[in-house]
Design a protein around this motif. Structure first.
Motif, PDB file in Angstrom:
ATOM      1  N   ILE A 106       0.664  -1.036  -0.005  1.00 15.23           N
ATOM      2  CA  ILE A 106       0.157  -0.028  -0.128  1.00 15.23           C
ATOM      3  C   ILE A 106       0.856   1.256   0.088  1.00 15.23           C
ATOM      4  CG2 ILE A 106      -1.710   1.314   1.289  1.00 15.23           C
ATOM      5  CD1 ILE A 106      -2.788  -1.667   2.447  1.00 15.23           C
ATOM      6  N   ALA A 107       1.830   1.290   0.931  1.00 15.01           N
ATOM      7  CA  ALA A 107       2.803   2.317   0.939  1.00 15.01           C
ATOM      8  C   ALA A 107       3.541   2.562  -0.467  1.00 15.01           C
ATOM      9  CB  ALA A 107       3.897   2.118   1.777  1.00 15.01           C
ATOM     10  N   TRP A 108       3.990   1.576  -1.152  1.00 15.51           N
ATOM     11  CA  TRP A 108       4.389   1.794  -2.432  1.00 15.51           C
ATOM     12  C   TRP A 108       3.555   2.144  -3.742  1.00 15.51           C
ATOM     13  CZ3 TRP A 108       3.517  -0.858  -6.992  1.00 15.51           C
ATOM     14  CH2 TRP A 108       4.422  -0.611  -8.022  1.00 15.51           C
ATOM     15  N   THR A 109       2.275   1.784  -3.537  1.00 15.13           N
ATOM     16  CA  THR A 109       1.276   1.926  -4.517  1.00 15.13           C
ATOM     17  C   THR A 109       0.677   3.620  -4.562  1.00 15.13           C
ATOM     18  OG1 THR A 109       0.470  -0.426  -4.394  1.00 15.13           O
ATOM     19  CG2 THR A 109      -0.979   1.545  -5.256  1.00 15.13           C
ATOM     20  N   LEU A 110       0.672   3.667  -3.123  1.00 12.61           N
ATOM     21  CA  LEU A 110       0.186   5.371  -3.143  1.00 12.61           C
ATOM     22  C   LEU A 110       1.241   6.302  -2.705  1.00 12.61           C
ATOM     23  CD1 LEU A 110      -3.088   4.628  -0.846  1.00 12.61           C
ATOM     24  CD2 LEU A 110      -2.724   4.550  -3.494  1.00 12.61           C
ATOM     25  N   ASN A 111       2.488   5.872  -2.830  1.00  8.78           N
ATOM     26  CA  ASN A 111       3.635   6.869  -2.498  1.00  8.78           C
ATOM     27  C   ASN A 111       3.353   7.450  -0.870  1.00  8.78           C
ATOM     28  OD1 ASN A 111       4.936   6.094  -4.545  1.00  8.78           O
ATOM     29  ND2 ASN A 111       4.254   7.944  -6.085  1.00  8.78           N
ATOM     30  N   LEU A 112       3.012   6.604  -0.077  1.00 11.47           N
ATOM     31  CA  LEU A 112       2.780   7.128   1.418  1.00 11.47           C
ATOM     32  C   LEU A 112       3.699   6.288   2.193  1.00 11.47           C
ATOM     33  CD1 LEU A 112      -1.191   7.070   1.644  1.00 11.47           C
ATOM     34  CD2 LEU A 112       0.341   9.363   1.146  1.00 11.47           C
ATOM     35  N   ARG A 113       4.227   7.102   3.237  1.00 14.02           N
ATOM     36  CA  ARG A 113       5.066   6.491   4.277  1.00 14.02           C
ATOM     37  C   ARG A 113       4.554   6.830   5.581  1.00 14.02           C
ATOM     38  NH1 ARG A 113       6.299   4.576   0.235  1.00 14.02           N
ATOM     39  NH2 ARG A 113       8.455   4.210  -0.919  1.00 14.02           N
ATOM     40  N   GLY A 114       4.769   5.817   6.756  1.00 18.03           N
ATOM     41  CA  GLY A 114       4.287   6.184   7.997  1.00 18.03           C
ATOM     42  C   GLY A 114       5.306   5.528   8.925  1.00 18.03           C
ATOM     43  N   THR A 115       4.834   5.518  10.176  1.00 18.83           N
ATOM     44  CA  THR A 115       5.822   5.300  11.182  1.00 18.83           C
ATOM     45  C   THR A 115       5.184   4.256  12.062  1.00 18.83           C
ATOM     46  OG1 THR A 115       5.246   7.337  12.685  1.00 18.83           O
ATOM     47  CG2 THR A 115       7.178   7.227  11.142  1.00 18.83           C
ATOM     48  N   ASP A 116       3.980   3.531  11.724  1.00 17.35           N
ATOM     49  CA  ASP A 116       3.239   2.641  12.754  1.00 17.35           C
ATOM     50  C   ASP A 116       3.954   1.496  12.932  1.00 17.35           C
ATOM     51  OD1 ASP A 116       1.263   4.444  12.460  1.00 17.35           O
ATOM     52  OD2 ASP A 116      -0.028   3.343  11.216  1.00 17.35           O
ATOM     53  N   VAL A 117       5.140   1.025  12.093  1.00 16.75           N
ATOM     54  CA  VAL A 117       5.760  -0.315  12.604  1.00 16.75           C
ATOM     55  C   VAL A 117       7.186   0.183  12.714  1.00 16.75           C
ATOM     56  CG1 VAL A 117       6.342  -2.627  11.954  1.00 16.75           C
ATOM     57  CG2 VAL A 117       4.175  -1.536  11.274  1.00 16.75           C
ATOM     58  N   HIS A 118       8.053  -0.196  13.930  1.00 19.95           N
ATOM     59  CA  HIS A 118       9.153  -0.026  14.393  1.00 19.95           C
ATOM     60  C   HIS A 118      10.210  -0.554  13.120  1.00 19.95           C
ATOM     61  CE1 HIS A 118      12.886   0.235  16.539  1.00 19.95           C
ATOM     62  NE2 HIS A 118      13.234  -0.875  16.546  1.00 19.95           N
ATOM     63  N   CYS A 119      10.867   0.558  12.553  1.00 15.12           N
ATOM     64  CA  CYS A 119      12.021   0.334  11.612  1.00 15.12           C
ATOM     65  C   CYS A 119      11.344   0.083  10.260  1.00 15.12           C
ATOM     66  CB  CYS A 119      12.730  -0.780  11.798  1.00 15.12           C
ATOM     67  SG  CYS A 119      13.939  -0.651  13.553  1.00 15.12           S
ATOM     68  N   ASN A 120       9.820   0.049  10.255  1.00 17.94           N
ATOM     69  CA  ASN A 120       9.246  -0.149   8.691  1.00 17.94           C
ATOM     70  C   ASN A 120       8.564   1.034   8.429  1.00 17.94           C
ATOM     71  OD1 ASN A 120       9.904  -3.443   7.995  1.00 17.94           O
ATOM     72  ND2 ASN A 120       9.682  -3.107  10.180  1.00 17.94           N
ATOM     73  N   PRO A 121       8.884   1.661   7.441  1.00 12.88           N
ATOM     74  CA  PRO A 121       7.900   3.011   7.354  1.00 12.88           C
ATOM     75  C   PRO A 121       6.655   2.884   6.637  1.00 12.88           C
ATOM     76  CG  PRO A 121       9.652   2.914   5.520  1.00 12.88           C
ATOM     77  CD  PRO A 121       9.954   1.654   6.611  1.00 12.88           C
ATOM     78  N   VAL A 122       5.544   2.042   7.338  1.00 13.81           N
ATOM     79  CA  VAL A 122       4.378   2.023   6.760  1.00 13.81           C
ATOM     80  C   VAL A 122       3.703   2.373   7.680  1.00 13.81           C
ATOM     81  CG1 VAL A 122       5.350   0.029   5.465  1.00 13.81           C
ATOM     82  CG2 VAL A 122       4.638  -0.350   7.758  1.00 13.81           C
ATOM     83  N   ALA A 123       2.247   2.411   7.278  1.00 16.30           N
ATOM     84  CA  ALA A 123       1.013   2.844   8.006  1.00 16.30           C
ATOM     85  C   ALA A 123      -0.190   1.741   7.867  1.00 16.30           C
ATOM     86  CB  ALA A 123       0.383   4.094   7.435  1.00 16.30           C
ATOM     87  N   VAL A 124      -0.885   1.516   9.013  1.00 16.86           N
ATOM     88  CA  VAL A 124      -1.850   0.428   9.391  1.00 16.86           C
ATOM     89  C   VAL A 124      -3.008   0.972   8.277  1.00 16.86           C
ATOM     90  CG1 VAL A 124      -3.502  -0.675  10.576  1.00 16.86           C
ATOM     91  CG2 VAL A 124      -1.080  -0.377  11.453  1.00 16.86           C
ATOM     92  N   LEU A 129      16.753   3.672  11.611  1.00 15.96           N
ATOM     93  CA  LEU A 129      17.288   2.119  11.429  1.00 15.96           C
ATOM     94  C   LEU A 129      16.274   1.435  10.376  1.00 15.96           C
ATOM     95  CD1 LEU A 129      18.764   1.052  14.821  1.00 15.96           C
ATOM     96  CD2 LEU A 129      19.894   2.228  12.848  1.00 15.96           C
ATOM     97  N   SER A 130      16.888   0.376   9.730  1.00 20.66           N
ATOM     98  CA  SER A 130      16.132  -0.423   9.050  1.00 20.66           C
ATOM     99  C   SER A 130      15.600  -1.844   9.721  1.00 20.66           C
ATOM    100  CB  SER A 130      16.669  -0.756   7.705  1.00 20.66           C
ATOM    101  OG  SER A 130      17.913  -1.256   7.846  1.00 20.66           O
ATOM    102  N   PHE A 131      16.316  -2.072  10.676  1.00 20.43           N
ATOM    103  CA  PHE A 131      16.021  -3.021  11.853  1.00 20.43           C
ATOM    104  C   PHE A 131      16.966  -2.628  12.920  1.00 20.43           C
ATOM    105  CE2 PHE A 131      19.432  -4.465   8.743  1.00 20.43           C
ATOM    106  CZ  PHE A 131      20.368  -5.132   9.647  1.00 20.43           C
ATOM    107  N   ASP A 132      16.919  -3.483  14.032  1.00 21.48           N
ATOM    108  CA  ASP A 132      17.547  -3.177  15.202  1.00 21.48           C
ATOM    109  C   ASP A 132      18.851  -3.884  15.019  1.00 21.48           C
ATOM    110  OD1 ASP A 132      15.725  -1.952  16.991  1.00 21.48           O
ATOM    111  OD2 ASP A 132      14.592  -3.701  17.163  1.00 21.48           O
ATOM    112  N   THR A 133      19.964  -3.362  15.075  1.00 21.22           N
ATOM    113  CA  THR A 133      21.211  -3.715  14.959  1.00 21.22           C
ATOM    114  C   THR A 133      21.599  -4.880  15.734  1.00 21.22           C
ATOM    115  OG1 THR A 133      22.131  -1.380  14.672  1.00 21.22           O
ATOM    116  CG2 THR A 133      23.729  -3.245  15.158  1.00 21.22           C
TER     117      THR A 133
END
Length: 613
Positions: free
Chosen positions: A219-237, A379-383
């Motif tokens: 969904i984030a890719w399709t609509l060119n949206l980004r979020g902060t709902d998931v740790h290290c993953n820039p997506v939105a619920v 970060l893209s994941f916890d080190t």
């Protein structure tokens, strides 16, 4: 803290802090009331995410196991947790002292989930023969397969309309309400309207009028949206319902600022409340709808009354092939990430007081150097910083209790990455902090040989990752050694660090590798209780040549960072492998040197000088 029990009818009797034992007691009280003999807790959320918002970390809450992959099952008298080889050691540690039995996936003697449930519910003392799973947090495919397996395992039925966590998890985190933002088309390379057009054409090829999209990164890719709902993953619920002439984004409306709402309207996307998605799929008016049974949850799939086209979503394959803007963004992000890595490695080698550092302190140092880079977004994941025996724990994460002090000897495994506005990074380096054993040096060299063989492979267009996987393992296999995790995964563009559908791994994955895909190259070796080695670069699939035999592809290394040569047993390396390493180090120096100060350039020149002599 002890449980503050009241009557059986009142489930919400829990104090703020509970032990695993107390959680199981609470769950079993609900199960007895509901006449359930077993309940299954997967790691997923209603969007089948690999990494989930805290609200849906039910499996972790129940069991205490914090890995990203695993399934917990609770009966009235027993509990078990299934996970893969990345987490065997971590799970053993985290489950210690609880009644959870560790089930090692793909290991001989490990029963399947349905088989184990069947054995438990067939015991004379088992009063009920119905199992449960939350139909919102389990895909349609998962529920269908589990239901069939349970029937075979003893006529067990599967119930999907109960979430016991809603009754017993008193301090459950809420569903996130963080605002979303528009991802600039300069970075995305394609508008949301253009992507929706491509998706609709792909749906017509599959004889579908529309689709329900549930995967958050899709969904984030399709609509060119980004979020902060998931740790290290820039997506939105959210959910996205697409039909022939409209699209509806189901999302908590407090998350959508006015400027984002206006942007979506301009791209042909309406906004409705997240909780209305069930009504939306029931009211879907087109003739048929595509539902990916591995992406859409059982509850929503079951609610669709129109004809269903149960096929994989076309979006992951589109998202995996990066356009020109995304490729250039990756290259820019890798330059900045390489600068941060060089600054860190130089500090570790020449300035740090090793005896005064720990796993957590070096992780914090690296994160601060990345944070100083332009366009850094986290970060893209916890080190993963694992010193010596901790390096053998594939997905180890240091805690204040486990934080190991470093010494001027042995190996430090450092797997890390960052989110930048124009790209996502994922890199592993294993560094010698001082004298090594011969065993450590040989293992390191075998991993390096496998890494270089895969990075420099040429292969036919359309080959799948399984066909390439053995190349990274052949030298290890010759020594009777192996690793059980995958060798490579796709990487998102300022999106999830793990991206499909393509993978490089022993298990069959038919998704073809195509020009423009990103994929990691990360073989490793892990000797329990002693040390671990992994070397990882992110690669870009690019054209190689065309011949009468067809079109061939190759890999371009995107990651720019020196590989430690101190542990290498040069007698084990072929001339070709040494040349490959020299060529890579020449590329690293040429790209990074202009971005470093004089002292850093001198250090980089030293660690990238040709080894061929």
């Amino acid at each position: 803290m002890h449980v503050c029990k009241v009557g059986v009818a009142n489930y919400a009797y829990l104090c703020e802090v509970m032990t695993v034992k107390e959680k199981l007691e609470a769950l079993r009280e609900v199960m007895r009331r509901e006449r359930l003999g077993a309940f299954v807790f997967p790691s997923t959320d209603p969007h089948q995410s690999e990494y989930t918002a805290d609200h849906w970390k039910g499996r972790e809450w129940v069991s205490g196991f914090g890995g990203s992959a695993g399934t917990a099952v609770v009966t009235l008298t027993a509990a078990a947790l299934w996970t893969d080889s990345r987490y065997f050691l971590a799970a053993e540690e985290q489950l210690r002292g609880t009644e959870f039995q560790l089930m090692k996936l793909k290991m001989e003697g490990t029963p399947a989930i349905a088989e184990w449930i069947g054995s438990q519910l067939s015991l004379p003392e088992a009063p009920f023969t119905e199992a449960g799973i939350d139909g919102w947090c389990s895909s349609a495919g998962t529920v269908s397969a589990l239901a069939a397996d349970l029937r075979k395992a003893g006529g067990i039925t599967l119930r999907t309309n109960l979430d016991p966590l809603a009754l017993v998890w008193k301090d459950r985190p809420p569903v996130p309400e963080n605002p979303v933002e528009v991802y600039p088309v300069d970075y995305a390379g394609e508008t949301a309207r253009e992507k929706l057009g491509r998706i609709r054409r792909a749906l017509r090829d599959r004889h579908a009028d529309g689709m329900l999209m549930a995967a958050l990164d899709d969904i984030a890719w399709t609509l060119n949206l980004r979020g902060t709902d998931v740790h290290c993953n820039p997506v939105a619920v959210s959910y996205l319902l697409i039909s022939t002439d409209k699209a509806i984004l189901y999302i908590n409306k407090v998350k959508v600022p006015d400027e984002v709402r206006a942007y979506l309207k301009g791209e042909g996307v309406a906004v409705d409340d997240y909780g209305n998605v069930l009504k939306g799929v029931r009211d879907y008016a087109e003739y048929n709808i595509l539902l990916d049974p591995d992406e859409v949850c059982h509850t929503l799939c079951k609610a669709v009354t129109r004809e269903k086209v149960l096929l994989p979503s076309p979006v992951p394959a589109m998202k995996a092939v990066k356009n020109a803007a995304e490729v250039e963004g990756f290259r820019r992000a890798m330059l900045r990430d390489g600068v941060a890595m060089v600054k860190f490695l130089k500090w570790l080698a020449t300035e740090a007081d090793i005896a005064g550092e720990t796993e957590m302190s070096v992780s914090a140092r690296l994160e601060s150097l990345r944070a100083a880079q332009p366009l850094y977004r986290g970060l893209s994941f916890d080190t993963i910083a694992g010193y010596q025996e901790h390096g053998a724990v594939v997905h180890y994460e240091a805690t204040p209790d486990s934080d190991a002090p470093l010494r001027a000897e042995g190996l430090l495994l450092l797997d890390s990455g960052a989110q930048y506005m124009d790209g996502t990074t994922d890199i592993t380096r294993t560094v010698a902090l001082g004298p090594l054993t011969e065993e450590q040096r040989r293992a390191y060299t075998l991993v390096l040989k496998g890494h270089l063989k895969l990075q420099n492979l040429k292969f036919p267009d359309g080959a799948c990752g399984t066909q390439l996987d053995a190349v990274a393992r052949m030298d290890m296999w010759r020594e009777g050694m192996n690793f059980l995790h995958g060798t490579g995964h796709g990487v998102g563009c300022y999106l999830n660090v793990h991206e499909g559908p393509h993978q490089i791994r022993m298990e069959y994955r038919p998704a073809p590798l195509r020009d423009g895909m990103t994929v990691t190259d990360e073989p490793g070796l892990y000797l329990e209780g002693r040390f671990g080695v992994r070397i990882e670069n992110t690669l870009l699939v690019r054209p190689y040549k065309e011949t009468p035999f067809g079109r061939f592809l190759q890999f371009e290394p995107l990651t720019l960072c020196p590989i430690d040569t101190a542990p290498v047993v040069w007698e084990m390396m072929t001339d070709e492998e040494v040349r490959w390493l020299d060529d890579y180090h020449r590329l690293v120096y040429e790209r990074l040197a202009p971005l470093l100060d004089e002292e850093e350039r001198r250090w980089l020149a030293g660690v990238t000088e040709p080894c061929g002599a």
